[in-house]
Design a protein around this motif. Structure first.
Motif, short mmCIF file in Angstrom:
data_model
loop_
_atom_site.label_atom_id
_atom_site.label_comp_id
_atom_site.label_asym_id
_atom_site.label_seq_id
_atom_site.Cartn_x
_atom_site.Cartn_y
_atom_site.Cartn_z
N LEU A 176 22.18 -32.15 -5.96
CA LEU A 176 23.30 -32.60 -5.77
C LEU A 176 24.39 -31.80 -6.59
O LEU A 176 23.60 -31.60 -8.01
CB LEU A 176 24.15 -34.21 -6.18
CG LEU A 176 23.16 -34.90 -5.15
CD1 LEU A 176 23.33 -36.33 -6.00
CD2 LEU A 176 23.74 -34.58 -3.68
N SER A 178 26.36 -32.35 -8.94
CA SER A 178 25.97 -33.53 -10.66
C SER A 178 25.03 -33.67 -11.48
O SER A 178 24.76 -33.87 -12.63
CB SER A 178 26.50 -34.52 -10.73
OG SER A 178 25.73 -35.36 -9.35
N ASP A 309 24.04 -37.23 -8.95
CA ASP A 309 24.84 -39.62 -10.30
C ASP A 309 24.07 -39.72 -9.21
O ASP A 309 24.97 -39.96 -7.74
CB ASP A 309 26.16 -38.97 -10.30
CG ASP A 309 27.24 -39.51 -8.61
OD1 ASP A 309 27.77 -40.36 -8.24
OD2 ASP A 309 27.39 -38.47 -8.31
N LYS A 311 25.24 -43.12 -7.60
CA LYS A 311 26.27 -43.53 -6.56
C LYS A 311 25.77 -42.38 -5.34
O LYS A 311 25.66 -42.64 -3.94
CB LYS A 311 27.39 -43.20 -6.79
CG LYS A 311 28.48 -44.26 -5.67
CD LYS A 311 30.32 -44.28 -6.44
CE LYS A 311 31.02 -45.01 -4.85
NZ LYS A 311 32.05 -45.58 -5.66
N THR A 312 25.76 -41.01 -5.52
CA THR A 312 26.95 -40.43 -4.31
C THR A 312 24.96 -39.81 -3.52
O THR A 312 25.22 -39.74 -2.73
CB THR A 312 27.01 -38.71 -4.26
OG1 THR A 312 28.52 -38.91 -5.69
CG2 THR A 312 26.97 -37.75 -4.17
N ALA A 315 24.34 -42.81 -1.46
CA ALA A 315 24.97 -42.47 -0.26
C ALA A 315 24.11 -41.92 0.24
O ALA A 315 24.31 -41.93 1.64
CB ALA A 315 26.41 -42.49 -0.76
N LEU A 316 23.59 -40.63 -0.13
CA LEU A 316 22.79 -39.24 0.73
C LEU A 316 21.16 -39.96 0.97
O LEU A 316 21.33 -39.43 2.26
CB LEU A 316 22.63 -38.10 -0.08
CG LEU A 316 22.07 -36.91 0.19
CD1 LEU A 316 23.40 -36.39 1.10
CD2 LEU A 316 21.79 -35.62 -0.46
#
Length: 390
Positions: A176, A178, A309, A311-312, A315-316
């Motif tokens: 990601l 991030s 991160d 949270k992301t 979700a992924l």
């Protein structure tokens, strides 16, 4: 034990073979009895026409389980699968990979010294696989390649023998925006060098934003250079892959024993291959949505890793078909003995390890007992049933 796996570094054998198996043994000692005991069903939720019926589910052993062991993790995988089969009440026919018979005989001797009855495990010759899969076993557990999986599944189908297929992967890594690139580089270096890349969930297809690909590649190259890892082995299949990549317009970098492929998104399918060697592909994508689109078309679905991160990443993870997903790490968390392990698509089906793996070594039998209220068996009810059935 270490001396019986001379082709792998002692630290790899200890970390990736012995310690995970010890953890699996402790898991079975603690959990197997409760997982396998009869499970009564509550009367709450029972259909009203079953008034007076009590039911429970019993887990029963399948019988004789054939385990076809791999060469890359010859102790941990074969050992855990064998112990799960035994804990569930089965006997085991164990087929070692080439060159691993002495190791598994020593493993069985340790079990015998611990009190396992003679004859509960039978070790087959290393070349007995093709013949064994044609026999009427009650379950076949294979850890191997996709090609071998197809052959075993076809042979097993002749006797309607159920199979669990733990096949190879071409694991994706999603980097990601991030993500800490230093952490990612260290993780990729670990995955490349662990057992010289002979790990089914080693990182293979690394999806990274095009702007970050060179930076990540540079950090990985520095780690490979400084580590001094130079275990030189010739891999003809890898030579063939690198030639295909170069002909398609991709780049190939040789860094000691490792091979790094640099691909664009439209070339990503070239790296979706089942190949044990120290290699990976850095695939430049515009964003993670493009990476997920590519992954949706992949042939393999065994493991996957996401860096960035949390949270992301979570979700992924919901969009990834792999059977095991790790976030900000790779490979090591899957050794948790509580976790099931298995894949989908060309990476096989079914699971071993964890609660689900133990239960897969059994079959569920439902037992129902009526103590009162059998209206459908009363004399008048049978007369009415006969009248309206004409």
């Amino acid at each position: 034990m270490l001396a019986l796996i001379p082709d792998h570094a002692p630290i790899d054998v200890m970390m990736a073979e012995i310690l995970p198996m010890i953890s699996a043994i402790r898991f079975l000692e603690k959990e197997a009895a409760s997982l396998l005991k009869d499970a009564p069903l509550s009367v709450l939720g029972r259909p009203i026409w079953l008034w007076g019926v009590k039911s429970h589910i019993s887990r029963r052993p399948l019988g004789v389980v054939l385990i076809i062991a791999p060469g890359n993790y010859p102790l941990m995988l074969a050992g855990i699968q064998t112990l799960q089969a035994l804990a569930a009440g089965n006997t085991v026919a164990l087929k070692p990979a080439p060159g691993r018979t002495a190791l598994l005989k020593h493993f069985v001797s340790l079990l015998t010294q611990s009190g396992l009855p003679q004859g509960v495990i039978h070790i087959l010759p290393e070349d007995a696989g093709p013949k064994a899969v044609q026999e009427a076993f009650d379950l076949i557990v294979l850890t191997g390649s996709e090609e071998t999986g197809r052959k075993v599944a076809l042979a097993a189908a002749q006797n309607l023998t159920p199979t669990i297929m733990e096949l190879s992967g071409a694991d994706p890594v999603f980097v990601l925006p991030s993500a800490n690139l230093s952490l990612v580089a260290r993780a990729l270096h670990f995955g490349l060098t662990l057992k010289h890349g002979s790990t089914c969930i080693a990182p293979r297809r690394v999806f990274v934003h095009g702007n970050h690909r060179e930076a990540l590649g540079a950090q990985l190259a520095l780690l490979l250079k400084n580590s001094g890892a130079n275990h030189q082995t010739h891999y003809p299949a890898l030579d063939k892959l690198t030639l295909t990549i170069e002909q398609a317009g991709g780049s190939v970098r040789k860094l000691g024993a490792a091979t790094i492929l640099l691909l664009d998104a439209d070339q990503a399918a070239l790296a979706d291959v089942d190949l044990f060697a120290p290699w990976l592909a850095l695939i430049g994508v515009s964003d993670m949505a493009e990476a997920i689109q590519i992954e949706s078309r992949s042939r393999h679905a065994l493991g996957a890793s996401i860096f960035g991160d949390e949270k992301t990443a979570r979700a992924l993870a919901k969009q990834i078909p792999a059977g095991s997903v790790t976030i900000n790490d790779l490979i090591v968390p899957t050794a948790d003995p509580r976790l099931p392990f298995g894949g989908a698509r060309a990476s096989g089906y079914g699971v071993t390890r964890g609660r689900e793996g133990l239960l897969s070594m059994t079959r569920a039998v439902s037992v129902s007992t009526r103590r009162s209220g059998a209206f459908h068996l009363l004399h008048h009810a049978r007369i009415l049933h006969g009248k309206f059935s004409r």
